[in-house]
Design a protein around this motif. Structure first.
Motif, PDB file in Angstrom:
ATOM      1  N   GLY A  33       2.500   1.397   6.423  1.00 18.37           N
ATOM      2  CA  GLY A  33       3.747   0.772   5.971  1.00 18.37           C
ATOM      3  C   GLY A  33       4.092  -0.515   6.707  1.00 18.37           C
ATOM      4  O   GLY A  33       3.859  -0.648   7.911  1.00 18.37           O
ATOM      5  N   ILE A  34       4.603  -1.468   5.942  1.00 19.10           N
ATOM      6  CA  ILE A  34       5.156  -2.693   6.535  1.00 19.10           C
ATOM      7  C   ILE A  34       6.523  -2.876   5.881  1.00 19.10           C
ATOM      8  O   ILE A  34       6.605  -3.207   4.693  1.00 19.10           O
ATOM      9  N   ASN A  35       7.565  -2.612   6.638  1.00 17.68           N
ATOM     10  CA  ASN A  35       8.920  -2.701   6.090  1.00 17.68           C
ATOM     11  C   ASN A  35       9.768  -3.565   6.998  1.00 17.68           C
ATOM     12  O   ASN A  35       9.744  -3.378   8.217  1.00 17.68           O
TER      13      ASN A  35
ATOM     14  N   ASP B 269       8.209  19.960  -0.383  1.00 12.55           N
ATOM     15  CA  ASP B 269       8.210  20.183   1.069  1.00 12.55           C
ATOM     16  C   ASP B 269       7.184  19.293   1.794  1.00 12.55           C
ATOM     17  O   ASP B 269       6.240  19.775   2.425  1.00 12.55           O
ATOM     18  N   LEU B 270       7.410  18.000   1.653  1.00 10.45           N
ATOM     19  CA  LEU B 270       6.497  17.023   2.260  1.00 10.45           C
ATOM     20  C   LEU B 270       6.333  17.222   3.783  1.00 10.45           C
ATOM     21  O   LEU B 270       5.203  17.160   4.288  1.00 10.45           O
ATOM     22  N   PRO B 271       7.431  17.510   4.516  1.00  9.10           N
ATOM     23  CA  PRO B 271       7.235  17.714   5.969  1.00  9.10           C
ATOM     24  C   PRO B 271       6.211  18.807   6.258  1.00  9.10           C
ATOM     25  O   PRO B 271       5.355  18.639   7.134  1.00  9.10           O
TER      26      PRO B 271
ATOM     27  N   ASN C  93      -2.826   2.461  -6.372  1.00  4.66           N
ATOM     28  CA  ASN C  93      -4.233   2.113  -6.604  1.00  4.66           C
ATOM     29  C   ASN C  93      -4.808   1.280  -5.474  1.00  4.66           C
ATOM     30  O   ASN C  93      -6.027   1.233  -5.296  1.00  4.66           O
ATOM     31  N   ILE C  94      -3.926   0.588  -4.721  1.00  2.00           N
ATOM     32  CA  ILE C  94      -4.477  -0.303  -3.688  1.00  2.00           C
ATOM     33  C   ILE C  94      -4.595   0.363  -2.319  1.00  2.00           C
ATOM     34  O   ILE C  94      -5.383  -0.058  -1.504  1.00  2.00           O
ATOM     35  N   VAL C  95      -3.815   1.405  -2.079  1.00  3.99           N
ATOM     36  CA  VAL C  95      -3.918   2.071  -0.770  1.00  3.99           C
ATOM     37  C   VAL C  95      -4.184   3.575  -0.916  1.00  3.99           C
ATOM     38  O   VAL C  95      -5.242   4.072  -0.539  1.00  3.99           O
TER      39      VAL C  95
END
Ligand code: NDP
Length: 298
Positions: A235-237, A199-201, A173-175
């Protein structure tokens, strides 16, 4: 080929400069000083860093910053009472309750208790609905800060987004969800992918604009990217490194992606700095709407 780096840090600094100018004008012409109240419950170290940074940047652009720290044991009713107090405080134009809140508190109930006009995070159900329905004028939404920042970077880099294929990986919901709505509002053809996507790629390879908001370090590989695509890495990991603190990486394998993409946001220094800058921008917008003053064009 090596992709152009989209410098979010520099763009955010420019935005803060424009905000400082706009705040100066609001003070001089209307006696209006926008005020942002941030409520922090508990002592989550990452949240403490974010809250400190928000307070510092709020003051730097000339706005009032109000910090409310509450203990980890705070009850839902106590936090609701704090939100109610801030809803009624005329010097507060924006309210942000730092998430996550402790387990005894229902974050939906808290977010939806914030006056939608002061909901500078844009998470209130009314603002989500206004974004979904394309509200204008009095019905305009407060737009969630991270996707708003991503949109600004995309429009700055690409200009008109109309007709482009956009794939957003992530449906939070936030991004993810608001990002999809914003891209749709700019007439992109939007696909929202998530953990059940097949098949996300291959789905990603169809994207002229690829937004990664997953929370999995370097999941999106170079060969998932269409040549020349614009890649926004939300992303921040934190991953292990020789340094005891570890290092930050995004959701995209940046080195590989750089060989294929047309442009890409780095981590750190891409989307991250835009989030707080957009929070400040939302607070200025909120203050203007509450005072019946035309909001500055940013
Ligand atoms: P959430 O955990 O709320 O959502 C993650 C989304 O990614 C979910 O929709 C999930 O799908 C999807 N997902 C998880 N695993 C996969 C997978 N293997 N394949 C495809 N999709 C997957 O995260 P947020 O949206 O809050 O944040 C995403 C990232 O952005 C995080 O790294 C976070 O730190 C960062 N972030 C950065 C900000 C900034 O200022 N730059 C601000 C906010 C977040 P499903 O719904 O099916 O579970």
């Amino acid at each position: 080929m090596s992709a152009t780096i989209i410098d979010g840090k520099a763009f955010a600094a420019g935005l803060r400069g424009k905000l400082a100018e706009a705040v100066g004008q609001l003070k001089a012409e209307h006696g209006l000083t926008p005020g942002l109240a941030v409520v922090l419950v508990g002592e989550n170290p990452a949240s403490q860093v974010y809250v400190r940074s928000k307070g510092k940047q709020t003051v730097e652009v000339g706005m009032n910053s109000f910090e409310h720290k509450m203990p980890m044991t705070t009850s839902q009713n106590e936090l609701l009472a704090k939100v109610d107090e801030l809803n009624h405080d005329p010097s507060v134009h924006g309210i942000l309750v730092q998430l996550p809140v402790p387990d005894q508190i229902d974050d939906h109930a808290i977010i939806n208790a914030i006056n939608p006009a002061k909901d500078v995070d844009g998470f209130h159900v009314i603002n989500a609905g206004r974004l979904m329905t394309g509200g204008k004028g009095d019905d305009a939404p407060m737009v969630p800060c991270t996707p708003l920042g991503c949109l600004m970077l995309l429009e700055d880099h690409l200009g008109n987004l109309s007709g482009l294929n956009a794939v957003v990986v992530g449906r939070s919901n936030i991004v993810g969800k608001p990002m999809g709505q914003l891209l749709l509002s700019r007439s992109c053809t939007v696909t929202t992918a998530h953990s059940r996507t097949k098949d996300l790629p291959e789905v990603c390879r169809g994207a002229d604009i690829l937004v990664a908001a997953v929370g999995r370090p370097e999941m999106i590989k170079g060969d998932w990217i269409k040549p020349g695509a614009t890649v926004i890495d939300v992303g921040i990991n934190r991953v292990e490194s020789e340094n005891a603190k570890g290092r930050l990486v995004g959701d995209v394998a940046t080195a590989e992606a750089m060989q294929v993409a047309g442009a890409i946001t780095p981590v750190p220094g891409g989307v991250g700095p835009m989030t707080i800058a957009c929070l400040l921008a939302n607070t200025v917008t909120a203050a203007c709407r509450q005072a019946g003053v035309e909001a500055p064009r940013l």
